[in-house]
Design a protein around this motif. Structure first.
Motif: not given
Length: 421
Positions: A9-38
């Motif tokens: 019952q109480k898990e869906l909101p925190v699951f969505l917030y944490s999933s979206f947070s991790f989504f945005f973290i790795l999205c941010s990093y993988y934009i930077l990763r090819p720049i770093r390697d280049e």
């Protein structure tokens, strides 16, 4: 949807917030990763060992203020402070790249910063998440939260693929900063939900924990052959990764004519890895680990290293190197890493939080540095890329033996654990 994904019952909101947070973290990093390697390719193989050394030193030094902050800030404040700190860093880098596009030290500092950023932001996220979820909740929900991160990695790779040849580096960095701020906003809202181990609103503002010293895991690590061999598995992985990374730089320097073309190819590699990893994580990883066992899952990477380095020693082509890198990273994320986590379910709580922390931070980067300086030594004594690849075959053979030993020991410890009353 609650029944399909076993939400309560109480898990869906925190699951969505944490999933979206991790989504945005790795999205941010993988934009930077090819720049770093280049930028790593641009700086050259002679400079890279020094950058690897700087990364290790930076990680060790940053651990001390991080430990201090966990003793001074509450959960909400810690997440907001650290994520905003890295976001401001990104904006400053964008200004530097815009104002001084040809200043070589901007690229070198950025290379080190991204390598540190990835480790710390992901670590901070999971430390706070584990503090929020109970064990039983984590077993049901952490896998799906990780899938959210994989989706974010795919999104970041796609953004990099479509922007690398059309936007300057500073513009891509600003896009990354936007997604990191989105990670801050969604991560902060995890604590606004009616959820979290019975922790009250007032307790959320109390200090997080005593994170301990980076070196606090050394004692337990050297007293246990099981932990020592687990550390060796990680160390050999990072060394062979450095071997392959330098091979990539050497081949990419001549195979592609422009910086934008190299960045786009690196981004496409990331996209392929993340898409395949997501598919395996959702549908096959658990089944394959159950089918071939811990030993079989651990030997996947060493066996691939035997084949890949062996082939590179005779045919160092750009196509094969790209395929080898992609397969290796897929196997790491889909099989080797989750199986390594299984190894730590059979050790004491102290070793989980101290020895494992040391392995995942300092030891990981120490392996990077050793691999980088070994590459310099090989060049100094006149070894060519084919000979270095043959050395990779030898190291992979040692790694294979290490994996078999770990798998057998895990089976013994698992039997003893089940027999305990």
């Amino acid at each position: 949807m609650n029944k399909l994904f076993q939400f309560r019952q109480k898990e869906l909101p925190v699951f969505l917030y944490s999933s979206f947070s991790f989504f945005f973290i790795l999205c941010s990093y993988y934009i930077l990763r090819p720049i770093r390697d280049e930028l790593g390719i641009q700086t050259g193989t002679n400079t890279l060992p020094w950058l690897f050394s700087a990364t290790l030193i930076a990680i060790i030094l940053l651990n001390f203020p991080f430990s201090w902050l966990t003793q001074k800030l509450g959960r909400r404040s810690l997440l907001r402070f650290l994520f905003r700190f890295f976001t401001i860093n990104l904006i400053l880098f964008a200004v530097c790249f815009r104002s001084f596009p040809d200043f070589v030290w901007t690229g070198r500092i950025f290379f080190v910063w991204v390598s540190v950023f990835n480790l710390f932001v992901v670590s901070i996220f999971w430390v706070l998440l584990v503090d929020l979820f109970k064990e039983e909740e984590g077993k049901r929900l952490f896998g799906m939260i990780s899938a959210g991160g994989s989706l974010g990695a795919i999104a970041g790779s796609l953004i990099a693929v479509f922007t690398a040849e059309h936007l300057p580096h500073y513009a891509m960095i600003l896009i990354s900063a936007f997604f990191l701020e989105a990670a801050t906003q969604t991560g902060f809202r995890m604590y606004d939900t009616d959820f979290g181990q019975g922790v009250s609103s007032g307790e959320l503002d109390q200090t997080v924990l005593d994170n301990g010293s980076l070196f606090s895991g050394l004692k337990g690590l050297f007293q246990s052959p099981y932990l020592l061999n687990s550390a060796a598995y990680i160390f050999i992985y990072t060394i062979t990764s450095s071997f392959l990374y330098f091979q990539q730089i050497s081949i990419f320097e001549t195979a592609f004519s422009s910086s934008g073309e190299r960045t786009a190819v690196l981004a496409k590699m990331d996209l392929t890895v993340n898409a395949a990893t997501l598919f395996l994580q959702v549908f096959l990883t658990a089944r394959i680990i159950h089918w071939i066992g811990v030993t079989g899952s651990l030997i996947v990477l060493p066996f691939l290293g035997l084949l890949g380095f062996g082939f590179l020693s005779f045919y160092p082509s750009v196509i094969f190197l790209i395929c080898f890198q992609i397969l290796r990273r897929i196997c790491q994320f889909a099989f080797a890493k989750p199986t390594r986590e299984i190894l730590f379910t059979l050790v004491s709580k102290e070793d989980k939080f101290k020895a494992k922390n040391f392995m995942d931070t300092a030891l990981y980067r120490l392996g990077d540095q050793c691999g980088a300086w070994m590459q310099t030594l090989f060049g100094w004594i006149g070894m060519n890329s084919m000979q270095i690849s043959m050395l990779g075959v030898f190291v992979s053979a040692l790694w294979l033996w290490n994996s078999v030993w770990l798998g057998k020991k895990e089976k013994v410890l698992s039997s003893e654990y089940k027999e305990e009353p």
